[in-house]
Scaffold this motif. Structure first.
Motif, PDB file in Angstrom:
ATOM      1  N   ILE A   1       0.857  -1.170  -0.137  1.00 52.92           N
ATOM      2  CA  ILE A   1       0.088   0.047   0.009  1.00 52.92           C
ATOM      3  C   ILE A   1       0.807   1.244  -0.078  1.00 52.92           C
ATOM      4  N   ILE A   2       0.561   2.151  -0.868  1.00 49.05           N
ATOM      5  CA  ILE A   2       1.636   3.161  -1.207  1.00 49.05           C
ATOM      6  C   ILE A   2       0.662   4.455  -0.596  1.00 49.05           C
ATOM      7  N   GLY A   3       1.080   5.077   0.350  1.00 46.78           N
ATOM      8  CA  GLY A   3       0.508   6.256   1.173  1.00 46.78           C
ATOM      9  C   GLY A   3       1.058   7.637   0.428  1.00 46.78           C
ATOM     10  N   HIS A   4       0.067   8.750   0.671  1.00 45.43           N
ATOM     11  CA  HIS A   4       0.356  10.010  -0.089  1.00 45.43           C
ATOM     12  C   HIS A   4       1.657  10.600   0.626  1.00 45.43           C
ATOM     13  N   GLY A   5       2.193  11.025   0.152  1.00 46.92           N
ATOM     14  CA  GLY A   5       3.547  11.894   0.875  1.00 46.92           C
ATOM     15  C   GLY A   5       3.063  12.722   2.096  1.00 46.92           C
ATOM     16  N   ILE A   6       1.996  13.294   1.803  1.00 46.92           N
ATOM     17  CA  ILE A   6       1.549  14.374   2.859  1.00 46.92           C
ATOM     18  C   ILE A   6       0.613  13.544   3.901  1.00 46.92           C
ATOM     19  N   SER A   7       0.824  12.221   4.198  1.00 50.94           N
ATOM     20  CA  SER A   7       0.135  11.395   4.932  1.00 50.94           C
ATOM     21  C   SER A   7       0.240  11.884   6.606  1.00 50.94           C
ATOM     22  N   THR A   8      -0.866  12.225   7.214  1.00 48.77           N
ATOM     23  CA  THR A   8      -0.879  12.584   8.456  1.00 48.77           C
ATOM     24  C   THR A   8      -1.164  11.132   9.332  1.00 48.77           C
ATOM     25  N   GLY A   9      -0.965  11.410  10.742  1.00 44.63           N
ATOM     26  CA  GLY A   9      -1.370  10.179  11.547  1.00 44.63           C
ATOM     27  C   GLY A   9      -2.601   9.550  11.323  1.00 44.63           C
ATOM     28  N   ARG A  10      -3.709  10.348  10.912  1.00 41.81           N
ATOM     29  CA  ARG A  10      -4.874   9.839  10.493  1.00 41.81           C
ATOM     30  C   ARG A  10      -4.987   8.928   9.363  1.00 41.81           C
ATOM     31  N   ALA A  11      -4.147   9.455   8.275  1.00 39.02           N
ATOM     32  CA  ALA A  11      -4.066   8.614   7.167  1.00 39.02           C
ATOM     33  C   ALA A  11      -3.099   7.368   7.361  1.00 39.02           C
ATOM     34  N   ILE A  12      -2.121   7.474   8.185  1.00 38.51           N
ATOM     35  CA  ILE A  12      -1.223   6.314   8.401  1.00 38.51           C
ATOM     36  C   ILE A  12      -2.143   5.162   9.018  1.00 38.51           C
ATOM     37  N   ASN A  13      -3.109   5.548  10.119  1.00 36.34           N
ATOM     38  CA  ASN A  13      -3.897   4.729  10.670  1.00 36.34           C
ATOM     39  C   ASN A  13      -4.840   3.928   9.790  1.00 36.34           C
ATOM     40  N   GLN A  14      -5.437   4.882   8.793  1.00 35.03           N
ATOM     41  CA  GLN A  14      -6.417   4.219   7.980  1.00 35.03           C
ATOM     42  C   GLN A  14      -5.489   3.142   6.861  1.00 35.03           C
ATOM     43  N   MET A  15      -4.400   3.653   6.642  1.00 35.18           N
ATOM     44  CA  MET A  15      -3.423   2.833   5.664  1.00 35.18           C
ATOM     45  C   MET A  15      -2.972   1.618   6.431  1.00 35.18           C
ATOM     46  N   ILE A  16      -2.986   1.410   7.704  1.00 32.85           N
ATOM     47  CA  ILE A  16      -2.659   0.214   8.441  1.00 32.85           C
ATOM     48  C   ILE A  16      -4.051  -0.789   8.531  1.00 32.85           C
ATOM     49  N   HIS A  17      -5.013  -0.143   8.665  1.00 32.18           N
ATOM     50  CA  HIS A  17      -6.439  -0.896   8.712  1.00 32.18           C
ATOM     51  C   HIS A  17      -6.369  -1.410   7.030  1.00 32.18           C
ATOM     52  N   GLN A  18      -6.396  -0.534   6.224  1.00 28.45           N
ATOM     53  CA  GLN A  18      -6.237  -1.113   4.737  1.00 28.45           C
ATOM     54  C   GLN A  18      -5.254  -2.261   4.543  1.00 28.45           C
ATOM     55  N   THR A  19      -4.379  -2.200   4.986  1.00 23.55           N
ATOM     56  CA  THR A  19      -3.018  -3.260   4.716  1.00 23.55           C
ATOM     57  C   THR A  19      -3.713  -4.585   5.477  1.00 23.55           C
ATOM     58  N   ALA A  20      -4.124  -4.281   6.768  1.00 25.23           N
ATOM     59  CA  ALA A  20      -4.754  -5.567   7.361  1.00 25.23           C
ATOM     60  C   ALA A  20      -5.778  -6.159   6.784  1.00 25.23           C
ATOM     61  N   ASN A  21      -6.835  -5.643   6.174  1.00 23.62           N
ATOM     62  CA  ASN A  21      -7.945  -6.035   5.385  1.00 23.62           C
ATOM     63  C   ASN A  21      -7.459  -6.838   4.194  1.00 23.62           C
ATOM     64  N   VAL A  22      -6.427  -6.029   3.373  1.00 24.10           N
ATOM     65  CA  VAL A  22      -5.793  -6.817   2.343  1.00 24.10           C
ATOM     66  C   VAL A  22      -5.314  -8.040   2.684  1.00 24.10           C
ATOM     67  N   ILE A  23      -4.668  -8.161   3.788  1.00 28.84           N
ATOM     68  CA  ILE A  23      -3.790  -9.333   4.199  1.00 28.84           C
ATOM     69  C   ILE A  23      -4.901 -10.338   4.625  1.00 28.84           C
ATOM     70  N   ARG A  24      -5.832 -10.134   5.500  1.00 30.48           N
ATOM     71  CA  ARG A  24      -6.789 -10.889   6.078  1.00 30.48           C
ATOM     72  C   ARG A  24      -7.709 -11.612   4.990  1.00 30.48           C
TER      73      ARG A  24
END
Lengths: 308, 308
Positions: free
Chosen positions: A271-294
């Motif tokens: 999962i590639i994040g936006h360069g300007i990702s904030t903590g909130r975006a990073i949290n969503q990205m972890i959630h998304q990555t976990a979903n793709v794995i699961r």
């Protein structure tokens, strides 16, 4: 260590993720231990709650992507992708240098057999709920019809397993609703898509429908058009912010809501994040990555493309 | 007789235009005299204030464009374009069947010698004032680099004479700011544009900048991308309307403010209106057409391209 606000935003993100992560999920941080520890201290979090793989190097935005991945061997991107390739981790997400992420993905993770060109996808909201998965948004700026047809299936599988939509509706981005409209690429693609039974093709959609229609779940286009359309939608959000407009529908255009951009068609979740990702975006990205794995999405890709 | 709200919207538009038209400007109406007279009666206007060319036929939205122009010989489009070709009028504008308008344009008015492919342009607002002239927005969905370079000059001349900008800044719509970014088309086009001295090329602009940047006056792209981008910008306006948002900057996205879409690179002024043009849009289109006539824009095209 990746992204404009790293490592602060990354540590903020994982602390947010700690709230919802269950015992079966491990978050592994790749980066300089001292830099990470300082952020945890600042934010009042405990670094010992997470696994840390200490990396002494950083690939920054000015590095040449391909070169950096091979020369900065102790960077968080290079080490992280090695671990992903070796199966030490199940998915990798970063807001770092996009080119380096893609170089590492193609070099170490590789395309699923049978897939001509992997693509990257983005979420574009449509009204009060729902969104379109738009792909490709910039990986392949010159596409053949066969590549777009594969994107339709990749996007359809993503929508099926990540959005939980049984029969995702796939549209082709075009300049007219009628089948015979379009440029050379979309005219040929339309015919191929209509003939395919691998996904639920509903026909052409026009530029305005990307941000408004409720009749598709996936919209396919080449990476040039997708990138332009996505950046226009992002600018729309910036414009409403600048004008001081607060509206629940327009607020949905904030990319932070969605995490990052999944690379579709490769052998492991990236999962590639936006360069300007904030903590909130990073949290969503972890959630998304976990979903793709699961959901074992990459296995679904492998199975779908195994028969050519 | 052209457009979804014709002839009512057309008569409303010419009555609005009457307020500002000077003695040197004639508005000639092509259409069924009785239908027009009924609208003038309804609106309390005098049909005798205008010249009317009585036409007994109408090309509607369901007609085959090319066929209709040659078989409906007494339609407002066919008669109007004949008069334009004969010099009986100096410019032609309609919100009617776009395909028929283009068929008539290419068949009767023809491209200026030296121009590979005419294009159509649209205004996209940027912030509190100013706009980008975006072209092509749908006439040529597959373009060669040489065609885009010609669009740069066509757009530059339009911005110079219609907007009154001395040295219009021309950008190339692309997926990255750096010269080497893009698809095959934009990479080649970038090199040609950079080498040209016919216009003021400022480099690549990205998708978001179409609706936000203040550093260009003209943005060039192929007709596929331009059409998608324009329709997304129109959908943005519809979305803000639906949300009940009133904002002077977002209100500038209402196409009615700008009139129609000029056809650039043909031998006489032709302006294509939106099918859903209201009286206000028709009035703006008359204004725009008068400007293109008065500034002798087509002569500027002819001179600029005379030397190949």
């Amino acid at each position: 260590m990746g992204g404009d606000f790293a490592p602060a935003a990354v540590v903020e993100g994982v602390l947010l993720a700690k709230e919802w992560i269950d015992a079966n999920t491990r978050v592994v941080l790749y980066g300089h231990r001292d830099a990470l520890a300082a952020e945890f201290d600042r934010l009042g979090g405990r670094i010992d709650d997470f696994e840390v793989v200490h990396c002494t190097e950083v690939i920054d935005m000015h590095d040449h992507p391909v070169k950096a991945v091979s020369t900065k061997t102790d960077s968080s991107i290079t080490v992280g992708f090695q671990h992903l390739a070796q199966g030490k981790i199940d998915g990798y997400a970063s807001a770092g240098n996009t080119g380096a992420m893609m170089a590492a993905t193609m070099g170490m993770i590789k395309a699923v057999p049978g897939i001509l060109r992997p693509g990257i996808a983005a979420y574009v909201p449509t009204g009060e709920k729902g969104y379109n998965l738009l792909l490709d948004v910039g990986l392949n700026s010159d596409c053949k019809p066969e590549v777009l047809v594969q994107y339709a299936l990749l996007g359809s599988l993503y929508a099926q397993f990540i959005f939980g939509i049984e029969k995702p509706r796939v549209g082709l981005l075009n300049i007219g609703a009628e089948p015979e409209k379009g440029n050379l690429l979309t005219k040929q693609t339309h015919e191929l898509m209509r003939a395919s039974t691998d996904f639920n093709f509903i026909g052409n959609v026009e530029g305005g429908e990307v941000i408004s229609n409720q009749r598709t779940d996936v919209i396919v286009c080449d990476g040039f058009v997708g990138n332009v359309v996505l950046k226009e939608a992002e600018a729309l959000y910036v414009l409403t912010r600048e004008r001081g407009i607060k509206d629940p529908v327009l607020d949905r255009f904030n990319f932070e809501n969605y995490g990052g951009t999944p690379v579709l068609g490769v052998n492991a979740p990236v999962i590639i994040g936006h360069g300007i990702s904030t903590g909130r975006a990073i949290n969503q990205m972890i959630h998304q990555t976990a979903n793709v794995i699961r959901t074992q999405l990459c296995d679904k890709f492998k199975r779908a493309f195994a028969n050519g």
